[in-house]
Write an enzyme that holds these catalytic residues in place. Structure first.
Site, short mmCIF file in Angstrom:
data_model
loop_
_atom_site.label_atom_id
_atom_site.label_comp_id
_atom_site.label_asym_id
_atom_site.label_seq_id
_atom_site.Cartn_x
_atom_site.Cartn_y
_atom_site.Cartn_z
N LYS A 150 -6.55 10.54 2.92
CA LYS A 150 -5.68 10.02 1.87
C LYS A 150 -5.25 11.16 0.95
O LYS A 150 -6.05 12.06 0.65
CB LYS A 150 -6.44 8.95 1.09
N SER B 211 -4.96 0.78 -2.11
CA SER B 211 -4.03 1.89 -2.23
C SER B 211 -4.06 2.83 -1.03
O SER B 211 -3.17 3.66 -0.86
CB SER B 211 -4.35 2.69 -3.50
N SER C 279 -9.52 -0.65 -2.54
CA SER C 279 -8.53 0.11 -1.78
C SER C 279 -9.02 0.55 -0.40
O SER C 279 -8.22 0.92 0.44
CB SER C 279 -8.11 1.36 -2.58
#
Length: 572
Positions: A46, A120, A144
């Protein structure tokens, strides 16, 4: 088959870039070791996790910087032999649960590009579900690392806080941030966690967390909230009810728990002074570049300015009070089970109502880190509309291996494919962190769950792993003169038999000898070949005993045969 790659959905004012909305690939995969436990596996990180020499943007171009060192977790995985393929898109500053809050574009769902991927860690979930990498790193503050897994038919492992270092990770709310792992099977997620975990003295929130090395009991108790909401989604509700039934088949007993303290704690993450931690995480940048932050991320972070230190202290006291109330539920349950997300929204719906719908997606996730729990999201089923549905298993800090064991058994019992690839799940893997040796045993008759001799398994702490079939190399017989009635399974020449339904049970090896001693002639324990290629211990029969016995292979299993007897008409 991997579905056709969806067209990225561009956000207003998105900067031009050649890559898809979900990943920026490195020119060459990054490796530091050709050997190690993760050799041969590829991963993505990420884009709020540092990779030396690769810009970290956290989804905000104005914030971008180029780190000179890997994040601690990236370094550990590279040293274990994994290859880094690229950086993935995210909801800006990891603030969101839907995957649309990025100037680089909204990340689509791997099954239907009209729907959100969840956030997210949106890009990380997508590349795993689509089969572009073997696993990916996300982060999890409010869910997330779980919501995108549930919406994309993959595994999302949210470890206990402090178990994996967050050094080199752009903080969202640093005291509750966790690095999470996405994979298409629990076994791979466990392999990654084994290499990723470790105390880091340079991380202020790293902890030496003792992990429980015993699995949940064979007759485990799982909590189900007394107030469940699915935002009017009947398909999601039905999928959760099916998941509860499957947990019961694995030996679980549902227990209704009061959800109010968990819901109150969840609300505090954004509706109290706790949100000030999100502002503190990026304060210097935000004060100078507020206009460069997208809405509604900008408003959420800005709200943190309004609280005083005293407000934050009061919020902490309230959170601890709720934690004390919530802790009482563990006296009556071993694990808590919730929907990973209550429903699934389209990208269009999310953009039209970004705050309320995002809040709905976190209905069952926001409290977990605040109350110091570990969590594992696993696929539970496919809805009639073709969208995935997942559940999350939650237990106290240190329960990571226990969750992995139960989660793996549940996932394999679903028969679902890996993500959106269409490939079957790989064989189950041993959870190395669980103490003691165990043996897997296949049963075909009176030891099946609900049958007369099943207690011989459960009293020895055996757990139901799932159902399966033999390879088509066996004949199945109803043996005469046995009480209770028993079948006989006989190995034949390859391809001359049939597939026989069975259950696979997992038993501590110290109890295995006493169980085998109960097996009467002409039955014995040998090695059975299953139709998925595995070999397990199981019941076999001496060939001589099948002479004159009724061949019941055509029934496909003992339950079907016994049902035929009860359905047979009575004759004088």
């Amino acid at each position: 088959m991997v579905q056709a790659r969806p067209t990225p959905v561009a956000a207003a004012g998105a900067p031009a870039r050649a890559e898809a909305a979900w990943i920026t690939r490195l020119a060459q995969p990054l490796r530091t070791s050709e050997a190690g436990a993760l050799a041969g596996l590829s991963f993505a990180a990420k884009d709020n996790i540092d990779v030396a020499g690769v810009p970290t943007t956290a989804g905000c171009p104005a914030f971008a910087y180029q780190p000179t060192a890997h994040a601690s977790v990236v370094r550990r995985l590279l040293d274990a032999g994994a290859a880094l393929a690229g950086k993935t898109n995210l909801d800006q500053f990891a603030c969101g649960l839907n995957g649309t809050r990025s100037p680089f574009g909204a990340v689509p769902n791997a099954f239907d590009p009209a729907y959100v991927s969840g956030g997210s860690s949106s890009g990380s979930a997508y590349v795993v579900a689509a089969g572009e990498v073997d696993f990916a790193l996300g982060t999890d503050t409010a869910g997330s690392g779980r919501v995108p897994a549930g919406l994309n038919n993959i595994v999302g492992f949210k470890p206990s806080k402090g178990l994996v270092s967050t050094r080199g990770v752009v903080p969202a709310a640093q005291s509750v941030d966790c690095v999470s792992i996405f994979a298409r099977s629990v076994g791979v997620a466990v392999q990654v966690l084994e290499q990723a975990l470790g105390y880091d003295a340079d991380d202020p929130y790293s902890r030496r967390t003792p992990l429980c090395d015993q699995p949940f009991p064979s007759a485990f108790r799982f909590g189900v909230p007394d107030a469940l909401t699915f935002d009017g989604d009947a398909q999601a509700q039905a999928a959760f009810e099916t998941a509860v039934a499957r947990l019961r088949q694995l030996g679980g007993q549902p227990v209704t728990i009061g959800y109010a303290p968990l819901a109150e704690a969840a609300a505090m993450l954004y509706d109290s002074a706790l949100v000030a931690e999100r502002y503190a995480a990026v304060r210097s940048f935000f004060d100078a570049h507020e206009a460069d932050v997208v809405e509604p991320v900008r408003s959420i972070i800005a709200a943190g300015r309004a609280y005083s230190a005293a407000d934050w202290c009061e919020a902490q006291v309230k959170l601890r009070t709720l934690a004390q109330r919530a802790a009482a539920m563990w006296d009556g349950i071993d694990v808590l089970v919730v929907p990973t997300a209550p429903t699934h929204y389209t990208i269009r719906q999310m953009l039209a109502d970004p705050v309320a719908l995002n809040r709905n997606l976190g209905a069952y996730t926001n409290f977990v880190n605040l109350l110091d729990h570990a969590a594992l999201s696993v696929p539970a089923g496919m809805r009639p509309d073709g969208l995935p549905f997942g559940i999350t298993l939650i237990a106290p800090c240190g329960s990571d291996w226990q969750l992995a064991d139960l989660g793996q058994r549940f996932h394999h019992a679903t028969g679902l494919p890996q993500g959106a690839t269409g490939k079957p799940l790989p064989p189950m893997q041993a959870i190395g962190g669980l103490g003691g040796q165990r043996v897997q045993l296949a049963v075909v008759g009176a030891h099946l769950s609900g049958m007369p001799l099943n207690g011989q398994l459960t009293e020895r702490q055996a757990r139901l792993v799932g159902t399966a079939h033999t390879a088509p190399d066996y004949r199945f017989f109803a043996l005469p003169g046995t009480v209770p009635r028993k079948p006989g399974l006989l190995r034949t020449a390859s391809g001359t038999g049939g597939r026989v339904a069975l259950e696979v049970w997992d038993m501590p090896v110290e109890h295995y000898g006493s169980f085998v001693a109960l097996v009467p002639a002409p039955l014995s324990i040998g090695t059975l070949k299953l139709d998925d290629g595995r070999s397990v211990q199981g019941f076999l029969c001496e060939a001589e005993a099948t002479t004159g016995a009724e061949d019941i292979t055509s029934f496909g299993g003992w339950r079907a045969y016994m049902a035929s007897l009860s359905a047979a008409p009575f004759t004088a």
